[in-house]
Design an enzyme around this catalytic site. Structure first.
Site, PDB file in Angstrom:
ATOM      1  N   ASP A   1     146.740  26.416 -14.699  1.00 15.25           N
ATOM      2  CA  ASP A   1     146.704  25.154 -15.353  1.00 15.25           C
ATOM      3  C   ASP A   1     147.728  24.643 -16.281  1.00 15.25           C
ATOM      4  O   ASP A   1     147.580  24.877 -17.272  1.00 15.25           O
ATOM      5  CB  ASP A   1     145.300  25.292 -15.880  1.00 15.25           C
ATOM      6  CG  ASP A   1     144.102  25.561 -14.890  1.00 15.25           C
ATOM      7  OD1 ASP A   1     144.282  25.249 -13.657  1.00 15.25           O
ATOM      8  OD2 ASP A   1     143.340  26.717 -15.364  1.00 15.25           O
TER       9      ASP A   1
ATOM     10  N   ASP B   1     148.491  30.326 -22.755  1.00 13.15           N
ATOM     11  CA  ASP B   1     149.473  31.085 -22.663  1.00 13.15           C
ATOM     12  C   ASP B   1     150.787  30.442 -22.461  1.00 13.15           C
ATOM     13  O   ASP B   1     150.948  29.691 -21.432  1.00 13.15           O
ATOM     14  CB  ASP B   1     149.199  32.141 -21.518  1.00 13.15           C
ATOM     15  CG  ASP B   1     148.066  32.941 -21.840  1.00 13.15           C
ATOM     16  OD1 ASP B   1     148.101  33.335 -22.900  1.00 13.15           O
ATOM     17  OD2 ASP B   1     147.314  33.285 -20.830  1.00 13.15           O
TER      18      ASP B   1
ATOM     19  N   ASP C   1     150.202  27.865 -19.584  1.00 12.34           N
ATOM     20  CA  ASP C   1     149.004  27.699 -18.998  1.00 12.34           C
ATOM     21  C   ASP C   1     148.029  27.745 -19.438  1.00 12.34           C
ATOM     22  O   ASP C   1     147.574  28.700 -20.414  1.00 12.34           O
ATOM     23  CB  ASP C   1     149.201  29.104 -17.902  1.00 12.34           C
ATOM     24  CG  ASP C   1     147.964  29.240 -16.958  1.00 12.34           C
ATOM     25  OD1 ASP C   1     147.349  28.227 -16.793  1.00 12.34           O
ATOM     26  OD2 ASP C   1     147.811  30.504 -16.475  1.00 12.34           O
TER      27      ASP C   1
ATOM     28  N   SER D   1     170.467  45.833 -55.328  1.00 17.18           N
ATOM     29  CA  SER D   1     169.512  47.013 -55.613  1.00 17.18           C
ATOM     30  C   SER D   1     169.337  47.317 -57.047  1.00 17.18           C
ATOM     31  O   SER D   1     169.395  46.914 -58.009  1.00 17.18           O
ATOM     32  CB  SER D   1     169.379  48.007 -54.507  1.00 17.18           C
ATOM     33  OG  SER D   1     167.962  48.522 -54.639  1.00 17.18           O
TER      34      SER D   1
ATOM     35  N   ASP E   1     144.186  28.135 -20.683  1.00 16.83           N
ATOM     36  CA  ASP E   1     143.114  29.140 -20.141  1.00 16.83           C
ATOM     37  C   ASP E   1     141.971  28.831 -21.123  1.00 16.83           C
ATOM     38  O   ASP E   1     142.001  28.211 -22.181  1.00 16.83           O
ATOM     39  CB  ASP E   1     143.505  30.366 -20.317  1.00 16.83           C
ATOM     40  CG  ASP E   1     142.668  31.367 -19.601  1.00 16.83           C
ATOM     41  OD1 ASP E   1     142.518  31.431 -18.540  1.00 16.83           O
ATOM     42  OD2 ASP E   1     141.842  32.140 -20.559  1.00 16.83           O
TER      43      ASP E   1
ATOM     44  N   ASP F   1     165.650  42.916 -50.780  1.00 12.69           N
ATOM     45  CA  ASP F   1     166.655  43.850 -51.275  1.00 12.69           C
ATOM     46  C   ASP F   1     167.885  43.745 -50.245  1.00 12.69           C
ATOM     47  O   ASP F   1     167.536  43.902 -49.022  1.00 12.69           O
ATOM     48  CB  ASP F   1     166.195  45.364 -51.365  1.00 12.69           C
ATOM     49  CG  ASP F   1     167.160  46.353 -51.988  1.00 12.69           C
ATOM     50  OD1 ASP F   1     168.327  45.973 -51.646  1.00 12.69           O
ATOM     51  OD2 ASP F   1     166.634  47.100 -52.591  1.00 12.69           O
TER      52      ASP F   1
END
Length: 849
Positions: A66, A123, A116, A395, A118, A680
């Site tokens: 569909d 999907d 499609d 860091s 559903d 970081d």
């Protein structure tokens, strides 16, 4: 780099979308806003007709697909269009037409996605990513996109591009980003004419503008309460989008769920709709109007449309900001005198002969913090700290730098005082960080941030922990406070590193380097910077929309050293040497379709069409779990509302030539995102090389101090790969097997063929000759001295593990001393590098003359 972009811009091009470019000279402002240009580009009308698809196999095994198609062209419209659904058909036919007005200054990428439908889920079957910028105006183009050649799945689409009669659009651009005029719509609701139906319950007015920065606004309008009105509203929107103000009137009523149940539920009823045609409003004038909402209802508004000026609050440039350039002019004088003293010259080198020296410190938690003190102490004792222009950290190294720059003259003083203070903090107990008093303080601070409208994340909590670990008290300092420490160039210029990532993408696959300095925060990749005082405020289309106080430096420390922002995939990659490879079999499949070049003019900036086959819902589940960075520092994206310029791929900071790299998908790049996800930089390269190898900083010598737990040369190898991809000069890193197994204290890497490549001196974290010598050439004699030098840095029982935040005094002193010694013991290599850099500068000066 910028010069190359500029030259490519002014050279003749056979582009389909011809641009009329206006040069406008402008004096440099104090904000450093320069190296941008104003351009005028024509508009085009684009018609997209989705014709049909063939041989489509849907996801439902019991029936045919569909299908419907979604269309997204975010540079032209904020609306996602879609075709009708054709039920139960392998060969759906739509013949639906969609129209866009596109501006040729920006990169216009149309995404066509086949779904499609559903009962439970829609999907996504496949997506086509199509660059409309290569089309010829006035000539229809019909494309058959092969979705799956093996199954002969195809999608037919027809395109038609024609010139638009609208006046050309004006943009401000640096060649990578483009800014449009911003329109602000200010208004107030004065009165609501009610119908009898609306008097039965409470009502609210919903206001929205598609594509506006502000989300939908809801204003209550209870019966007989005129005080609900009079509240002002504002929307900021791209003037070129031509969005209208949409008005909805809703009523909420309470009803019984059913006759058998006494429970009540609330239901919302739409009472009326209306629009305000913003594009027809006179700019700069207040307008009183009545908006009909249908069925005897209306809304009285006062609105005013204002167009912004071209004085952006985001600096669009690839050059250094004015303050950094002023610093360099002052620092050259200091470095020149320091070189005269250090190298025993009769005369100080000329300022145009002074080499730029950058010191980079790697990550490694408290181990890196402690070690960086030792390395800097060694440089100071050799009088080389005054020869340094930049200090760059990542860091744990940033924790050292932020402590030092609280003293505006720290490098002019003996570092032993700062080291002693750091020793007391590092060796102190951290148990108090988890006391009830501290936890209450954390809650209050984070709650206060949330009340200010900031995006609060785990990284902010981590920053508060770091604040306690480093200070044992509240630290009110901000990064912009460090301007006092560099305004006279009395100290090297500090640069702090972070990377912008995506929550579900590995840092090895996508990382954009972000630099923090006392004056600016920004991305050299995009040539976009904001004042440090404005970081984490809200911007749109280059304009400051909502100013917030600058965050305290502890929150930035949390970002720079966000060790806990790793995903499970990152952890596996770092610990086991490979990520979760099974995810690769589930991820999206991206294919480059290069069968349509004959439809396009020869345009080096045109992006090849890409086919994206999604990995499916199972991939999303695994990605959310294994790749998600729930602890990344989420902040407001100051590039939001800016577009990628049509020629952005010419800039070498982008690797769009990699078929699957995000750089080839401009609709998904950072300017299109709401937030930055800063973490970081160690999750990409555990040393801030990318911030100092940029041509704009023109660095001659890089002193690299590596405090990594293992892989002492990995940062060099990763930097070499990074520079190769971006065509940045960098010496080849060639090592012997013996070096890999047993690293020495110092390595020098030089590209003798290319003097533009920096000279790199790399110091791995090793305890080699320090075991025998307490100072260069001075052997250890007593048992205590020998015992002090005889220790292992790396090992499972080592006190220097990355997640250990507390060292004993003895262990702290050892780590400081070994790093200081390694610098002192390689004085000859350091002086050799400086002399070579000086000779290169003199040669360059002679060639210019």
């Amino acid at each position: 780099m910028f010069r190359a972009v500029l030259l490519s811009w002014v050279s003749p091009r056979t582009l389909p979308l011809l641009a009329t470019v206006l040069f406008q000279k402008r004096e440099r402002k104090e904000t450093g806003l320069y190296h941008w240009r104003r351009e005028k580009h024509p508009y085009y009308n684009l018609t997209v007709k989705v014709l049909r698809a063939r041989n489509i196999k849907g996801t439902d095994l019991l029936s045919k697909a569909d299908c419907y198609v979604e269309l997204q062209l975010p540079t032209a419209s904020p609306t996602t269009y879609r075709t009708q659904v054709v039920d139960n058909s392998s060969d759906p036919e739509w013949n639906e037409t969609f129209k866009y007005r596109i501006e040729s200054a920006v990169k216009n990428i149309l995404e066509l996605t086949l779904f499609d439908e559903d009962v439970l889920i829609n999907d996504e079957l496949t997506s086509i990513v199509f660059d409309v910028g290569g089309m010829k105006p006035g000539k229809p183009l019909k494309r058959t996109f092969k979705l799956n050649p093996e199954a002969q799945e195809e999608l037919d689409v027809e395109f038609y591009l024609e010139k638009c009669s609208d006046a050309p659009a004006e943009v401000l651009t640096n060649g990578v980003l483009a800014a449009h005029p911003c329109l602000s719509l200010q208004g107030v609701i004065n009165k609501h004419e009610k119908s009898k139906q609306s008097e039965k319950g409470s009502c609210q007015v919903k206001l929205s503008m598609p594509g506006a920065y502000e989300k939908q606004l809801c204003i209550p309008c209870r019966p007989d309460n005129d005080q609900d009105f009079g509240t002002p509203f504002v929307f900021h929107v791209d003037k070129e989008m031509r969005s209208d103000l949409e008005v909805e009137l809703e009523q909420t009523i309470t009803v019984l769920q059913d006759e058998m149940s006494p429970d009540l539920e609330k239901q919302t009823i739409l009472l009326g709709l209306g629009t305000v045609p913003v594009k027809s409003l006179p700019v700069g004038q207040k307008v009183d109007m009545t908006v009909p909402l249908g069925e005897g209802q209306s809304l009285d508004l006062t609105v005013k449309a204002e167009e912004s000026t071209w004085d952006l609050d985001v600096r669009l440039s690839f050059d250094l900001c004015k303050e950094e350039r002023d610093f360099l002019d002052k620092r050259k004088k200091i470095v020149s005198q320091a070189l005269k003293k250090t190298l025993n010259f009769r005369e100080a080198p000329g300022e145009d002969e002074v080499p730029v020296v950058a010191v980079v410190g790697s990550g490694g938690g408290t181990r890196a913090l402690t070690s960086f003190y030792g390395s800097l102490s060694g440089l100071q004792q050799l009088s080389l700290l005054d020869c340094t222009t930049y200090l760059c950290g990542i860091s744990g190294s940033t924790w050292c730098l932020t402590a030092l720059y609280q003293d505006t003259d720290w490098s002019c003083k003996d570092l032993q005082g700062a080291i002693s203070k750091a020793r007391d903090n590092v060796s102190s107990s951290k148990a108090g960080a988890f006391s009830s008093e501290q936890l209450k303080y954390y809650f209050q601070e984070l709650n206060s941030m949330e009340n200010e409208g900031r995006k609060v994340s785990f990284t902010d909590l981590w920053g508060l922990f770091i604040e306690y670990f480093l200070n044992q008290k509240k630290d009110l300092s901000k990064l912009s406070d460090q301007q006092e420490a560099v305004e006279g160039a009395q100290n090297p210029y500090p640069i702090y590193a972070a990377i912008n990532v995506r929550p579900n993408i590995s840092g090895d696959d996508f990382a954009e380097w972000c630099e923090f300095t006392p004056y600016e925060v920004g991305f050299r990749k995009y040539g976009a910077f904001v004042r440090t005082e404005d970081f984490d405020s809200e911007f749109f289309m280059g304009r400051l929309i909502q100013k917030r106080p600058e965050p305290r430096i502890c929150y930035l420390q949390g970002i720079w050293g966000s060790a806990f922002a790793a995903s499970l995939d990152d952890v596996c990659l770092k610990m086991a040497g490979s990520g979760l490879s099974f995810l690769d079999s589930l991820k999206d499949v991206i294919k480059v379709i290069d069968d349509c070049r004959r439809f396009h003019l020869r345009d080096p900036t045109w992006l090849k069409t890409r086919l994206v086959i999604p990995g499916g819902p199972l991939l999303q589940i695994f990605q959310d779990f294994f790749k998600s960075r729930v602890t990344s520092g989420e902040t407001f994206n100051f590039m939001k509302g800016l577009y990628l310029h049509k020629d952005y791929v010419n800039n070498k900071n982008f690797v769009a030539w990699k078929g699957t790299h995000l750089d080839a998908f401009p609709n998904q790049l950072t300017p299109m995102e709401d937030s930055l996800y800063l973490v970081d930089g160690g999750f990409s390269i555990n040393s801030p090389f990318p911030l100092v190898v940029q041509p704009e900083r023109d660095v001659d010598v890089i002193l690299s101090f590596n405090y990594s737990w293992e892989a002492p040369f990995e940062v060099l190898q990763l930097t070499q790969k990074y520079c190769e991809e971006l065509e940045i000069p960098f010496p080849q890193i060639i090592l012997s097997e013996e070096d890999e197994k047993k690293p020495k204290e110092c390595y020098m890497f030089v590209d003798h063929e290319n003097p533009k490549a920096p000279i790199v001196l790399h110091f791995p974290l090793v305890n080699d000759t320090f075991r025998k010598y307490k100072a260069p050439g001075v052997e250890r004699e007593s048992e205590d001295e020998k015992s002090f030098g005889d220790f292992v840095i790396v090992g499972k029982d080592s006190p220097y593990r990355t997640l250990n935040f507390t060292f004993e005094h003895y262990d702290f002193d050892r780590l400081v001393e070994v790093n200081c010694y390694n610098v002192l013991n390689n004085k000859d290599s350091l002086l050799k590098a400086l002399n070579l850099a000086l000779s290169r500068r003199k040669l360059k000066k002679g060639n210019r003359q």
